[in-house]
Write a protein that holds these residues in place. Structure first.
Motif, PDB file in Angstrom:
ATOM      1  N   PRO A  50       0.834  -1.205   0.000  1.00 22.52           N
ATOM      2  CA  PRO A  50       0.000   0.000   0.000  1.00 22.52           C
ATOM      3  C   PRO A  50       0.869   1.256   0.000  1.00 22.52           C
ATOM      4  CG  PRO A  50       0.077  -0.963   2.194  1.00 22.52           C
ATOM      5  CD  PRO A  50       0.776  -1.933   1.290  1.00 22.52           C
ATOM      6  N   THR A  51       0.284   2.357  -0.437  1.00 25.35           N
ATOM      7  CA  THR A  51       1.013   3.625  -0.526  1.00 25.35           C
ATOM      8  C   THR A  51       0.692   4.493   0.687  1.00 25.35           C
ATOM      9  OG1 THR A  51       0.932   3.553  -2.937  1.00 25.35           O
ATOM     10  CG2 THR A  51       1.408   5.672  -1.930  1.00 25.35           C
ATOM     11  N   TYR A  52       1.727   4.902   1.412  1.00 27.52           N
ATOM     12  CA  TYR A  52       1.555   5.748   2.598  1.00 27.52           C
ATOM     13  C   TYR A  52       2.909   6.298   3.002  1.00 27.52           C
ATOM     14  CZ  TYR A  52       3.701   1.932   5.153  1.00 27.52           C
ATOM     15  OH  TYR A  52       4.589   0.971   5.577  1.00 27.52           O
ATOM     16  N   CYS A  53       2.917   7.254   3.918  1.00 28.10           N
ATOM     17  CA  CYS A  53       4.141   7.783   4.516  1.00 28.10           C
ATOM     18  C   CYS A  53       4.061   7.603   6.025  1.00 28.10           C
ATOM     19  CB  CYS A  53       4.330   9.263   4.178  1.00 28.10           C
ATOM     20  SG  CYS A  53       4.670   9.572   2.425  1.00 28.10           S
ATOM     21  N   LEU A  54       5.201   7.412   6.658  1.00 29.99           N
ATOM     22  CA  LEU A  54       5.268   7.186   8.103  1.00 29.99           C
ATOM     23  C   LEU A  54       5.721   8.462   8.797  1.00 29.99           C
ATOM     24  CD1 LEU A  54       5.191   5.262  10.569  1.00 29.99           C
ATOM     25  CD2 LEU A  54       7.552   4.622  10.013  1.00 29.99           C
ATOM     26  N   TYR A  55       5.045   8.810   9.896  1.00 25.38           N
ATOM     27  CA  TYR A  55       5.373  10.007  10.663  1.00 25.38           C
ATOM     28  C   TYR A  55       5.916   9.595  12.028  1.00 25.38           C
ATOM     29  CZ  TYR A  55       4.752  14.572  12.942  1.00 25.38           C
ATOM     30  OH  TYR A  55       4.956  15.750  13.608  1.00 25.38           O
ATOM     31  N   LEU A  56       7.136  10.010  12.335  1.00 22.57           N
ATOM     32  CA  LEU A  56       7.785   9.689  13.598  1.00 22.57           C
ATOM     33  C   LEU A  56       7.962  10.968  14.400  1.00 22.57           C
ATOM     34  CD1 LEU A  56      10.592   7.322  12.210  1.00 22.57           C
ATOM     35  CD2 LEU A  56       8.325   6.674  13.055  1.00 22.57           C
ATOM     36  N   ARG A  57       7.557  10.937  15.651  1.00 22.00           N
ATOM     37  CA  ARG A  57       7.649  12.115  16.513  1.00 22.00           C
ATOM     38  C   ARG A  57       7.520  11.688  17.962  1.00 22.00           C
ATOM     39  NH1 ARG A  57       3.430   9.057  16.873  1.00 22.00           N
ATOM     40  NH2 ARG A  57       1.468  10.013  17.561  1.00 22.00           N
ATOM     41  N   PRO A  58       8.119  12.429  18.884  1.00 22.68           N
ATOM     42  CA  PRO A  58       7.817  12.190  20.299  1.00 22.68           C
ATOM     43  C   PRO A  58       6.430  12.732  20.614  1.00 22.68           C
ATOM     44  CG  PRO A  58       9.326  14.026  20.066  1.00 22.68           C
ATOM     45  CD  PRO A  58       9.160  13.445  18.698  1.00 22.68           C
ATOM     46  N   PHE A  59       5.755  12.130  21.556  1.00 22.98           N
ATOM     47  CA  PHE A  59       4.370  12.520  21.852  1.00 22.98           C
ATOM     48  C   PHE A  59       4.253  13.962  22.338  1.00 22.98           C
ATOM     49  CE2 PHE A  59       2.940   7.867  22.738  1.00 22.98           C
ATOM     50  CZ  PHE A  59       2.988   7.630  21.361  1.00 22.98           C
ATOM     51  N   ALA A 107       0.987   7.454  11.878  1.00 22.06           N
ATOM     52  CA  ALA A 107       1.846   7.542  13.054  1.00 22.06           C
ATOM     53  C   ALA A 107       1.512   6.403  14.006  1.00 22.06           C
ATOM     54  CB  ALA A 107       1.667   8.892  13.752  1.00 22.06           C
ATOM     55  N   ILE A 108       2.488   6.013  14.819  1.00 27.73           N
ATOM     56  CA  ILE A 108       2.286   4.939  15.780  1.00 27.73           C
ATOM     57  C   ILE A 108       1.964   5.538  17.138  1.00 27.73           C
ATOM     58  CG2 ILE A 108       3.330   2.928  16.891  1.00 27.73           C
ATOM     59  CD1 ILE A 108       5.263   2.768  14.518  1.00 27.73           C
ATOM     60  N   ALA A 117      -1.952  12.986  11.477  1.00 25.57           N
ATOM     61  CA  ALA A 117      -1.761  11.647  10.930  1.00 25.57           C
ATOM     62  C   ALA A 117      -2.760  10.654  11.496  1.00 25.57           C
ATOM     63  CB  ALA A 117      -0.334  11.172  11.231  1.00 25.57           C
ATOM     64  N   ALA A 118      -3.040   9.629  10.692  1.00 27.22           N
ATOM     65  CA  ALA A 118      -3.828   8.504  11.198  1.00 27.22           C
ATOM     66  C   ALA A 118      -3.007   7.783  12.253  1.00 27.22           C
ATOM     67  CB  ALA A 118      -4.175   7.568  10.047  1.00 27.22           C
ATOM     68  N   LYS A 119      -3.645   7.384  13.345  1.00 26.75           N
ATOM     69  CA  LYS A 119      -2.921   6.772  14.462  1.00 26.75           C
ATOM     70  C   LYS A 119      -3.143   5.255  14.471  1.00 26.75           C
ATOM     71  CE  LYS A 119      -1.850  10.933  15.931  1.00 26.75           C
ATOM     72  NZ  LYS A 119      -2.704  11.789  15.097  1.00 26.75           N
ATOM     73  N   LEU A 120      -2.032   4.535  14.494  1.00 26.57           N
ATOM     74  CA  LEU A 120      -2.078   3.078  14.587  1.00 26.57           C
ATOM     75  C   LEU A 120      -1.698   2.681  16.006  1.00 26.57           C
ATOM     76  CD1 LEU A 120      -2.439   0.377  13.054  1.00 26.57           C
ATOM     77  CD2 LEU A 120       0.031   0.410  12.644  1.00 26.57           C
ATOM     78  N   LEU A 121      -2.635   2.078  16.713  1.00 28.70           N
ATOM     79  CA  LEU A 121      -2.389   1.676  18.097  1.00 28.70           C
ATOM     80  C   LEU A 121      -1.518   0.423  18.154  1.00 28.70           C
ATOM     81  CD1 LEU A 121      -5.935   2.187  19.664  1.00 28.70           C
ATOM     82  CD2 LEU A 121      -4.002   3.772  19.626  1.00 28.70           C
ATOM     83  N   SER A 122      -0.624   0.375  19.140  1.00 22.13           N
ATOM     84  CA  SER A 122       0.219  -0.802  19.324  1.00 22.13           C
ATOM     85  C   SER A 122       0.516  -0.957  20.808  1.00 22.13           C
ATOM     86  CB  SER A 122       1.529  -0.675  18.538  1.00 22.13           C
ATOM     87  OG  SER A 122       2.308   0.389  19.036  1.00 22.13           O
ATOM     88  N   HIS A 123       0.782  -2.193  21.220  1.00 26.42           N
ATOM     89  CA  HIS A 123       1.131  -2.456  22.610  1.00 26.42           C
ATOM     90  C   HIS A 123       2.582  -2.062  22.871  1.00 26.42           C
ATOM     91  CE1 HIS A 123      -2.641  -4.498  23.416  1.00 26.42           C
ATOM     92  NE2 HIS A 123      -2.470  -5.227  22.326  1.00 26.42           N
ATOM     93  N   GLU A 124       2.876  -1.771  24.110  1.00 21.44           N
ATOM     94  CA  GLU A 124       4.226  -1.351  24.487  1.00 21.44           C
ATOM     95  C   GLU A 124       5.264  -2.408  24.126  1.00 21.44           C
ATOM     96  OE1 GLU A 124       7.141   1.155  25.864  1.00 21.44           O
ATOM     97  OE2 GLU A 124       4.993   1.575  25.602  1.00 21.44           O
ATOM     98  N   ARG A 125       4.865  -3.671  24.164  1.00 17.67           N
ATOM     99  CA  ARG A 125       5.834  -4.749  23.944  1.00 17.67           C
ATOM    100  C   ARG A 125       6.162  -4.972  22.473  1.00 17.67           C
ATOM    101  NH1 ARG A 125       0.959  -7.168  25.361  1.00 17.67           N
ATOM    102  NH2 ARG A 125       0.014  -8.470  23.726  1.00 17.67           N
ATOM    103  N   ASP A 126       5.313  -4.485  21.555  1.00 23.18           N
ATOM    104  CA  ASP A 126       5.579  -4.785  20.138  1.00 23.18           C
ATOM    105  C   ASP A 126       5.590  -3.552  19.224  1.00 23.18           C
ATOM    106  OD1 ASP A 126       2.229  -6.019  19.222  1.00 23.18           O
ATOM    107  OD2 ASP A 126       2.902  -4.118  20.087  1.00 23.18           O
TER     108      ASP A 126
END
Length: 299
Positions: A50-59, A107-108, A117-126
């Motif tokens: 799929p086509t998308y861009c990833l956004y990385l940032r501190p909260f 974003a994660i 950005a659209a937010k993708l939820l993830s657990h702390e462990r993964d």
């Protein structure tokens, strides 16, 4: 006087209604974008592209990096778009600029910020595994590099993987919004020191912000003007990065014979001017152009 009072009351009521509708619409749209982000991640895991861009940032940057809204027009009637108010968050500008070019921003981690950005939820462990998957499959990576543990880990990973670093656009923000106790300058100075210990050419902070790209493990720095963080300007910058990355990937997959044919075609149309030392179109007659195009390279 009564007419003026009625008009002022109507304007205030319209403005309040506009804000209510705006936030209600953004909350709904945020849920849709996050659902699409999950679908994108699942498609990646299944081997799709799929086509998308990833956004990385501190909260800490969420709803704190404020820039001028280049599309703002004062409205008294209800507004449903994302360009509300004279100022807006940088994350929202990035998201809108990329969505208009069919590269949604993901974003994660959820921060409660309904825009951007659209937010993708993830657990702390993964979350690290999710990051690696999204980074590898993205068309481009946009990053606000500030000295927070998760962001530093992501940055270390990018520096260790040149194929990811080459498609990363680093963002130097202008400032944190008024009312925030933290100042951006100490964070940036700490990042400069942290990067220098790793031999990375990290730029000093500019008042107007900007963008930069790191090459060769961070030893080569290319800076790009911020352009006032205009939404259309940002879209052009990221589109150019994606195009360059796709071109590099295409060329790297060519055989030696295909590369020779490609360069012969390029040399037939352009040359380096001995006077200006710039790449210019080679003067040609029409029958010469037709002759060259009759035998295109087999790419």
């Amino acid at each position: 006087v009564l007419a003026r009072d009625v008009a002022a009351f109507a304007a205030a009521l319209g403005s309040m209604l506009s804000k209510v509708l705006y936030w209600a619409n953004q909350r709904r749209a945020h849920k849709v974008r996050s659902k699409n982000a999950l679908s994108t991640y699942r498609a990646l895991v299944q081997g799709e592209r799929p086509t998308y861009c990833l956004y990385l940032r501190p909260f800490l940057t969420s709803n704190r990096l404020v820039v001028a809204n280049s599309r703002y027009h004062r409205k008294f009637w209800p507004s449903m778009d994302r360009f509300f108010g004279p100022r807006m968050d940088l994350e929202n500008v990035l998201a809108v600029g990329l969505e208009s070019r069919q590269h949604p921003l993901i974003a994660i981690g959820e921060t409660g910020f309904q825009l951007g950005a659209a937010k993708l939820l993830s657990h702390e462990r993964d979350w690290k595994r999710v990051f690696v998957t999204l980074a590898s499959g993205s068309a481009a990576i946009l990053m606000v590099p500030l000295p927070k543990p998760s962001t530093l880990w992501e940055l270390e990973y990018l520096l260790a993987h040149p194929e990811l670093l080459e498609k990363t656009l680093f963002i130097m923000p202008k400032r944190l919004r008024l009312g925030v106790t933290e100042r951006l300058e100490p964070y940036w100075a700490e990042m400069c020191q942290w990067m220098s210990t790793r031999g990375v050419n990290f730029p000093a902070m500019r008042p107007g912000g900007g963008f930069f790209i790191l090459r060769n493990g961070g030893r080569v720095l290319r800076q790009v003007d911020g352009g006032g963080f205009d939404v259309d300007y940002i879209g052009q910058i990221v589109s150019a990065l994606v195009f360059a990355r796709n071109l590099d990937e295409t060329i790297s997959n060519l055989s030696e014979e295909q590369l020779a044919e490609l360069w012969s075609l390029i040399e037939a149309f352009v040359h380096v001017s001995p006077r200006s030392l710039q790449v210019e179109a080679r003067p040609m007659m029409l029958h010469e152009v037709v002759g060259i195009l009759s035998f295109p390279p087999r790419i």
